[in-house]
Design an enzyme around this catalytic site. Structure first.
Site, short mmCIF file in Angstrom:
data_model
loop_
_atom_site.label_atom_id
_atom_site.label_comp_id
_atom_site.label_asym_id
_atom_site.label_seq_id
_atom_site.Cartn_x
_atom_site.Cartn_y
_atom_site.Cartn_z
N TRP A 114 1.68 -1.10 0.01
CA TRP A 114 -0.54 -0.37 -0.13
C TRP A 114 1.10 1.05 0.29
O TRP A 114 0.72 2.30 -0.47
CB TRP A 114 -0.92 0.19 0.49
CG TRP A 114 -1.51 -1.14 1.20
CD1 TRP A 114 -1.67 -2.00 2.03
CD2 TRP A 114 -2.60 -2.08 0.20
NE1 TRP A 114 -2.95 -3.18 1.41
CE2 TRP A 114 -3.23 -3.01 0.69
CE3 TRP A 114 -2.95 -1.66 -0.95
CZ2 TRP A 114 -4.16 -3.95 0.07
CZ3 TRP A 114 -3.98 -2.01 -2.13
CH2 TRP A 114 -4.62 -2.90 -1.18
N ASP A 173 -1.47 6.27 6.73
CA ASP A 173 -2.34 5.66 5.75
C ASP A 173 -2.71 4.79 7.04
O ASP A 173 -1.56 4.00 7.07
CB ASP A 173 -2.15 4.83 4.69
CG ASP A 173 -3.15 4.16 4.79
OD1 ASP A 173 -4.17 3.44 5.40
OD2 ASP A 173 -2.67 3.24 3.31
N LYS A 201 -11.81 -1.89 7.88
CA LYS A 201 -10.89 -2.74 9.18
C LYS A 201 -11.38 -2.14 10.39
O LYS A 201 -12.05 -3.52 10.94
CB LYS A 201 -9.42 -2.72 9.49
CG LYS A 201 -9.17 -2.43 7.13
CD LYS A 201 -8.57 -3.24 6.92
CE LYS A 201 -8.37 -3.58 5.69
NZ LYS A 201 -7.84 -4.87 4.57
#
Length: 355
Positions: free
Chosen positions: A99, A166, A190
């Site tokens: 990511w 992030d 999440k």
């Protein structure tokens, strides 16, 4: 048979959150309408949006001057939207996985990017150490938790450079010094809500300093001015996010979530280290509390399919590792009860006795 949901995302939600959200699907705020069909402009949902924004800031202890947005597009859109709004000349990035690699790629479309360190040389199984964060950059970006490889940064970097992070998969799992950040963002699927909403916590004073023209929908100011409702927001995910935030508060807040996270991960890592069949895949000091990755020791490698079936028969769901890593992954997000972690440990112990 009870199911134990270790999926990496979309993932487990608290039972009470699911129940409250399901009830709202039938009758939202005594309107005799479903939350799935009400107007986002109506007073009932406007109240939900306001509370969901304010409670997020309260729980993460955001100082004055920060705005919380609920947007679409996932964290992957933020890889581009963040530098578009914040990168004037140059930004620094830490590369610790898939990511962050994607975030770096998108930022390079906007301006100059300096990658200060990377753990790609060992397939992202550790967090780089002893690197220098430059001070002549607009911000320093990092991905706090790496869901695929199972490493995590559980600190706020001590630097004069403004931070951007992030925090998709470990938000609300530890206290954060928000004052060090210009931006914290993440996908909600999440630790907050079902897929479809993206949280963006941004410092107002960090905005409005780039010279480039900003597309209306990618300009944070657009959404701040309209309280996250410039266009139709992800109504149901925001409603579920509010239920999760209320649950966090009832449980005692972020510090309680951190204590739970440490306890759950510790007992599972202890079993991985003790068990003769399994081993961890990441540097011990960088192990994630959210995503526990492990594989079979070489002499037991051929037993992977058997253990996968063995665990499934005992109610373990979603423990297969990411295709780029293999092995197994147990995601222990905030809603994961310790009883499920103990059930997985029992399963691993039983499999060891069998072999």
């Amino acid at each position: 048979m009870k199911k134990h949901n270790f999926s990496a995302g979309p993932c487990i939600l608290n039972d009470k959150v699911i129940k409250n959200s399901a009830e709202a699907c039938l009758d939202f705020a005594s309107t005799s309408l479903s939350v799935l069909e009400v107007s986002h402009r109506g007073k009932e949902f406007s109240a939900v949006m306001e509370e969901a924004r304010n409670l997020f800031k309260e729980l993460i202890d955001a100082p004055e001057g920060y705005e919380l947005l609920y947007l679409g597009g996932g964290a992957s859109l933020q890889f581009y939207q963040a530098p578009l709004n914040l990168l004037k000349k140059k930004a620094a990035y830490l590369n610790t996985g898939t990511w962050s690699t994607n975030a770096i790629k998108e930022a390079k479309l906007v301006g100059e990017v300096e990658v200060v360190a990377s753990s790609e040389d060992k397939n992202f199984t550790y967090i780089p150490k002893n690197f220098t964060i430059p001070e002549d950059v607009d911000y320093f970006h990092f991905t706090s938790n790496n869901t695929i490889y199972g490493t995590e940064i559980r600190k706020d970097f001590d630097t004069k450079t403004r931070l951007v992070a992030d925090m998709s998969s470990d938000i609300f799992s530890r206290p954060v010094d928000v004052s060090k950040y210009d931006l914290i963002y993440g996908g909600a699927q999440k630790n907050l809500a079902p897929a479809g909403a993206t949280f963006v916590l941004v410092r107002r004073d960090a905005l409005g300093h780039v010279d480039r023209p900003l597309p209306t929908m990618l300009n944070y100011e657009t959404h701040i001015k309209k309280d996250s409702m410039f266009n139709t927001p992800p109504v149901f995910p925001v409603y579920v996010a509010l239920q999760t935030l209320k649950w966090y508060k009832e449980m005692g807040g972020v510090k309680v979530m951190e204590k739970r996270a440490i306890e759950k991960a510790s007992i599972l890592y202890d079993e991985i280290d003790r068990n003769k069949i399994f081993r961890g895949t990441t540097a011990v000091e960088d192990r994630s509390l959210m995503n526990v990755c492990f594989v079979m020791n070489d002499e037991y490698k051929e037993l992977e399919p058997e253990f996968a079936a063995f665990a499934s028969e005992r109610g373990m769901v979603g423990i297969k590792g990411h295709r780029s890593v293999g092995g197994f992954r147990a995601s222990l997000y905030n809603a994961m009860p310790i009883e499920s972690v103990k059930a997985l440990i029992d399963c691993m112990t039983e499999f060891e006795r069998k072999h």
